[in-house]
Enzyme design. Sequence first.
Site, short mmCIF file in Angstrom:
data_model
loop_
_atom_site.label_atom_id
_atom_site.label_comp_id
_atom_site.label_asym_id
_atom_site.label_seq_id
_atom_site.Cartn_x
_atom_site.Cartn_y
_atom_site.Cartn_z
N ASP A 88 0.76 -1.31 0.11
CA ASP A 88 0.06 -0.10 -0.01
C ASP A 88 1.05 1.30 0.12
O ASP A 88 2.18 1.20 0.33
CB ASP A 88 -0.73 0.07 1.02
CG ASP A 88 -1.78 1.14 1.54
OD1 ASP A 88 -2.48 1.58 0.44
OD2 ASP A 88 -1.74 1.95 2.60
N ASP B 192 -0.07 5.14 0.86
CA ASP B 192 -0.38 6.36 2.10
C ASP B 192 -0.47 5.50 3.20
O ASP B 192 -1.08 4.58 3.47
CB ASP B 192 -1.69 6.85 1.78
CG ASP B 192 -1.73 7.79 0.42
OD1 ASP B 192 -0.77 8.79 0.28
OD2 ASP B 192 -2.39 7.52 -0.37
N ASP C 67 -1.42 -0.77 5.88
CA ASP C 67 -1.72 -0.33 7.44
C ASP C 67 -3.05 -0.33 7.84
O ASP C 67 -3.39 0.42 8.77
CB ASP C 67 -1.21 1.04 7.15
CG ASP C 67 -1.96 2.12 6.40
OD1 ASP C 67 -2.40 1.63 5.28
OD2 ASP C 67 -2.43 3.10 6.74
#
Length: 236
Positions: free
Chosen positions: A11, A13, A173
Site C-alpha cells: 500500500d 499512503d 496499514d
Amino acid sequence: MKSDPVLYVFDLDGTLADTAGDLMGTLDHIMLGEGFAPTPLEDSRSLLGAGARALIVRALEAQDKEVSPERLNDMFERFLAHYETRIADESRLFPGVVEALDALEQRGGLFAVCTNKVERPAKLLLEKLGVADRFAFICGQDTFGIAKPDPRPLLKTIEAAGGEVRRAIMIGDSKTDIATARAAEVPVIAVDFGYTDLPVSEYAPDRIISHFSELPDAAAAFFAASEGGKDDVMAG
C-alpha cells in the site's frame, strides 16, 4: 535449485509514505474554498486510506454536511489538481523503507504497489520520493476501475508485476488492506504506524511490524525455502 521470487505488494499512503500533511492540506484547501471548516490533522488516521473522494466524503460527514454528486465530483477533481502541486511538500518515506527494499531485493524480491490513490498522483509521488523505479507495477484506484478491499486490484497487480499469488505478500496499514489480502488469499503484514482509526491488531493481520527494518524477517516467516527448492507458505 533457486526458489521463485517473492512479490511484495505495498500500500502507499500510511504504509510506504507518511502523506498526511499534503493530503490534509489539500483537503483543507478544497473544504475552505467551499465554505466548510478545516479538518484537524489529528483526524487523518481515521479519514485517510480509501482514496481522495472518500476522504472528502468522510470530512463532510464529520461536519454533518452533504453535497450533491455533481458538487462532490467537482471537489474531487479540484482536489486531484491541487494535490499534484504540493504532492511531496511534506510527504516522506517512512524510516527504513529504502533499506528494507534493498535487503529484500538482495534476496531476490520483486516489488509492486496497490493503492486506493489515483494512479497518476501515486506514480508522481513515488517519483518525487525517488523510488518509483523500484516497483515493477503501480496500481491505483483507477488502473483497473476497481478499488480495494475488492481483491481484484491486488490479484491483477500481482499478475501485471509478473508474480504469482502463491509467492506474493501484501504490506499495508489498514482494515482495507487486510480485507483485500484476505479476499485474495494472500498473506498480509501490517505496519502499526499508518492510517487507521482502530489499532491495526484489531483486524488480525498475519504479522505486525513497527519499523521497516523488521520487514525482511517478518516476510521470511511466510516463505521459507525447503531443501530441493520447494517452498512452504507458513501462515502465522
